[in-house]
Design an enzyme around this catalytic site. Structure first.
Site, PDB file in Angstrom:
ATOM      1  N   ASP A 148      -6.485   4.057  19.460  1.00  0.00           N
ATOM      2  CA  ASP A 148      -5.731   4.691  18.380  1.00  0.00           C
ATOM      3  C   ASP A 148      -5.100   3.552  17.566  1.00  0.00           C
ATOM      4  O   ASP A 148      -4.118   2.940  18.000  1.00  0.00           O
ATOM      5  CB  ASP A 148      -4.672   5.615  18.988  1.00  0.00           C
ATOM      6  CG  ASP A 148      -3.729   6.185  17.945  1.00  0.00           C
ATOM      7  OD1 ASP A 148      -3.768   5.746  16.780  1.00  0.00           O
ATOM      8  OD2 ASP A 148      -2.924   7.071  18.305  1.00  0.00           O
TER       9      ASP A 148
ATOM     10  N   LYS B 204      -1.150   5.528   6.213  1.00  0.00           N
ATOM     11  CA  LYS B 204      -0.226   4.557   6.819  1.00  0.00           C
ATOM     12  C   LYS B 204      -0.557   3.140   6.354  1.00  0.00           C
ATOM     13  O   LYS B 204       0.066   2.178   6.789  1.00  0.00           O
ATOM     14  CB  LYS B 204      -0.298   4.644   8.336  1.00  0.00           C
ATOM     15  CG  LYS B 204       0.219   5.979   8.897  1.00  0.00           C
ATOM     16  CD  LYS B 204       0.200   5.969  10.390  1.00  0.00           C
ATOM     17  CE  LYS B 204       0.374   7.337  11.001  1.00  0.00           C
ATOM     18  NZ  LYS B 204       1.745   7.869  10.959  1.00  0.00           N
TER      19      LYS B 204
ATOM     20  N   HIS C  99       1.079   8.665  21.229  1.00  0.00           N
ATOM     21  CA  HIS C  99       1.451   9.707  20.263  1.00  0.00           C
ATOM     22  C   HIS C  99       0.816  11.020  20.728  1.00  0.00           C
ATOM     23  O   HIS C  99      -0.241  11.005  21.358  1.00  0.00           O
ATOM     24  CB  HIS C  99       0.875   9.274  18.906  1.00  0.00           C
ATOM     25  CG  HIS C  99       1.296  10.107  17.734  1.00  0.00           C
ATOM     26  ND1 HIS C  99       0.722  11.304  17.428  1.00  0.00           N
ATOM     27  CD2 HIS C  99       2.218   9.880  16.761  1.00  0.00           C
ATOM     28  CE1 HIS C  99       1.262  11.796  16.321  1.00  0.00           C
ATOM     29  NE2 HIS C  99       2.180  10.950  15.894  1.00  0.00           N
TER      30      HIS C  99
ATOM     31  N   CYS D 193       6.885  12.266  17.850  1.00  0.00           N
ATOM     32  CA  CYS D 193       5.613  12.780  18.419  1.00  0.00           C
ATOM     33  C   CYS D 193       5.246  12.006  19.673  1.00  0.00           C
ATOM     34  O   CYS D 193       4.060  11.706  19.901  1.00  0.00           O
ATOM     35  CB  CYS D 193       4.475  12.735  17.402  1.00  0.00           C
ATOM     36  SG  CYS D 193       4.777  13.664  15.921  1.00  0.00           S
TER      37      CYS D 193
ATOM     38  N   GLN E  71      -1.152   2.601  14.053  1.00  0.00           N
ATOM     39  CA  GLN E  71      -0.050   1.670  13.750  1.00  0.00           C
ATOM     40  C   GLN E  71      -0.511   0.220  13.705  1.00  0.00           C
ATOM     41  O   GLN E  71       0.316  -0.689  13.600  1.00  0.00           O
ATOM     42  CB  GLN E  71       1.077   1.826  14.783  1.00  0.00           C
ATOM     43  CG  GLN E  71       1.702   3.209  14.817  1.00  0.00           C
ATOM     44  CD  GLN E  71       2.387   3.595  13.514  1.00  0.00           C
ATOM     45  OE1 GLN E  71       2.707   2.752  12.674  1.00  0.00           O
ATOM     46  NE2 GLN E  71       2.598   4.888  13.321  1.00  0.00           N
TER      47      GLN E  71
HETATM   48  N1  PLP Z   1      -1.317   7.806  16.505  1.00  0.00           N
HETATM   49  C1  PLP Z   1      -0.210   7.099  16.248  1.00  0.00           C
HETATM   50  C2  PLP Z   1       0.125   5.914  17.108  1.00  0.00           C
HETATM   51  C3  PLP Z   1       0.612   7.469  15.191  1.00  0.00           C
HETATM   52  O1  PLP Z   1       1.720   6.765  14.947  1.00  0.00           O
HETATM   53  C4  PLP Z   1       0.265   8.587  14.398  1.00  0.00           C
HETATM   54  C5  PLP Z   1       1.142   9.026  13.303  1.00  0.00           C
HETATM   55  O2  PLP Z   1       2.293   8.738  13.251  1.00  0.00           O
HETATM   56  C6  PLP Z   1      -0.911   9.274  14.699  1.00  0.00           C
HETATM   57  C7  PLP Z   1      -1.673   8.850  15.759  1.00  0.00           C
HETATM   58  C8  PLP Z   1      -1.349  10.448  13.897  1.00  0.00           C
HETATM   59  O3  PLP Z   1      -1.680  10.070  12.603  1.00  0.00           O
HETATM   60  P1  PLP Z   1      -1.978  11.160  11.482  1.00  0.00           P
HETATM   61  O4  PLP Z   1      -0.793  12.093  11.466  1.00  0.00           O
HETATM   62  O5  PLP Z   1      -2.132  10.366  10.239  1.00  0.00           O
HETATM   63  O6  PLP Z   1      -3.236  11.862  11.880  1.00  0.00           O
END
Ligand code: PLP
Length: 399
Positions: free
Chosen positions: A192, A218, A119, A356, A195
């Site tokens: 990270d 999430k 992401h 993203c 998900q």
């Molecule tokens: N990392 C992953 C794999 C994501 O799917 C997301 C959000 O969709 C993020 C990071 C960023 O999360 P946040 O927007 O809650 O900070």
């Protein structure tokens, strides 16, 4: 998981005259009554600022805020409660490490290893911190190439930053093995978990990850709350990310000194009510049982994959053997945004776009795709409705 949908009030509504079918939980999940009620109760009874008052209310607010931290420690099996830092989300958790760890460890030619499926929030913070990215390739199915990964390490490598589960492909990465490979070279690993949390069982000590980041929103919790787990030894050595109230020991105009973990990284008034609300979401996850959640989402994933694969002209992007409940696809002859718009008219919420993950779109040579993502409140009926609506899309576009 029977009837869990009834606990999520937003799901009772109609969209364009059709019952809402919410298939966009990877984007953000919906909130159960227990979370909404916990926040209402907190504001109605216990609200004050935390960690800085001697009043009854401040004591209660602090206790409730810290209870969430303890619950997260237990759920992640972190060694110490002060290894759990509250942030505003995964994005801020990663930025915290990129800034604080990066400031003390990165030099002009430092390298960070990431994968093709990251992401943007696990790409851009490292670039802003001045690191060069070394990128792990993936197979067409969306699986990390472990051999190529092992070959990316050099004497310039400072960190590995890898997603636990892809928000587009759904792939669950072999992070334990990847961490062992990095640690054999004395390189720390940030995972990270945006998900992964609430979709799989986690044990940060068993994984031996150095940092683990995720977002409450999430995982059935409120927006504006994130978590960074970090190993004590690393966090202790890192400088604060933000300066302000609550994170100091003493302040003069010449110099300030900082308090210990975890508050060193929690400057200013935190998102107290939402942290309290997150506690209720965590209790709900616990009461459903993570193994039951995994089973439910796996069965849905299998059902949806089978049904979607039968739709003419539809190609699933991401066919790894181990996946979370995320299915991205393209439909020949129809732009993903048109698909999402028509589905919305049928009451079905999905996401279309680059998610993203622009470098990943480039890897598959597509500008965008449609993503269906699953959570505890989804049912086989939701998938049936999705597939019927997709047949409608095919009819409209004559494909
Ligand atoms: N990392 C992953 C794999 C994501 O799917 C997301 C959000 O969709 C993020 C990071 C960023 O999360 P946040 O927007 O809650 O900070």
């Amino acid at each position: 998981m029977n009837n869990i949908k009834a606990d999520f009030p937003i799901l009772k509504q109609m969209i364009h005259g059709k019952p809402l079918v919410y298939l966009d939980s990877s984007n953000t999940s919906q909130k159960p009554n227990v979370v909404l009620e916990a926040m209402q109760h907190y504001y109605s009874n216990d609200h004050s600022n935390v960690h800085r008052g001697i009043t009854v209310l401040s004591g209660r607010a602090t206790e409730r805020y810290e209870n969430t931290r303890k619950k997260i420690q237990t759920m992640l099996n972190a060694k110490h409660v002060y290894e759990i830092i509250f942030t505003s989300g995964t994005t801020e958790s990663i930025n915290l490490v990129a800034n604080s760890y990066g400031r003390t460890h990165f030099t002009a030619d430092s390298e960070v290893i990431v994968s093709t499926m990251e992401h943007h929030s696990n790409i851009v913070p490292w670039q802003l911190a001045g690191a060069k990215l070394k990128v792990i390739p993936i197979t067409d199915a969306g699986v990390i190439d472990l051999k190529a990964y092992a070959s990316l390490f050099s004497d310039k490598t400072k960190l590995v930053a890898i997603t636990h589960a892809s928000n587009v492909l759904g792939t669950i990465n072999p992070i334990k093995e990847m961490i062992q490979i990095a640690h054999a070279r004395h390189i720390p690993v940030l995972v990270d978990g945006a998900q992964a949390f609430s979709h799989m069982s986690l044990d940060v000590q068993d994984l031996d990850c150095d940092f683990y980041a995720f977002s409450a929103h999430k995982a059935y919790g409120p927006t504006g709350v994130g978590v960074l787990y970090g190993k004590e030894a690393l966090l202790k050595k890192m400088a604060p990310f933000k300066g302000g109230g609550a994170m100091i020991e003493s302040v003069t105009f010449e110099k300030s000194t900082f308090t210990g973990l975890p508050l060193k990284f929690e400057a200013g008034t935190p998102n107290i009510a939402n942290v309290v609300g997150f506690h209720a979401a965590l209790e709900l996850i616990e009461s459903m049982g993570i193994e039951n959640i995994i089973q439910h989402e796996r069965a849905l994933l299998q059902y949806a994959t089978d049904k979607l694969s039968k739709i003419l002209g539809l190609t699933i992007i991401g066919t790894a053997p181990h996946k979370v409940g995320v299915i991205s696809f393209i439909l020949e002859g129809v732009h993903p945004h048109d698909i999402a718009t028509i589905l919305d008219h049928e009451g079905i919420s999905v996401r279309a776009g680059h998610h993203c993950a622009m470098p990943l779109m480039e890897r598959y040579r597509i500008p965008a795709c449609v993503r269906v993502s699953l959570a505890v409140y989804n049912t086989m009926d939701d998938i049936d409705l999705l597939c019927s609506a997709l047949e409608k899309v095919r009819g409209i576009f004559h494909v």
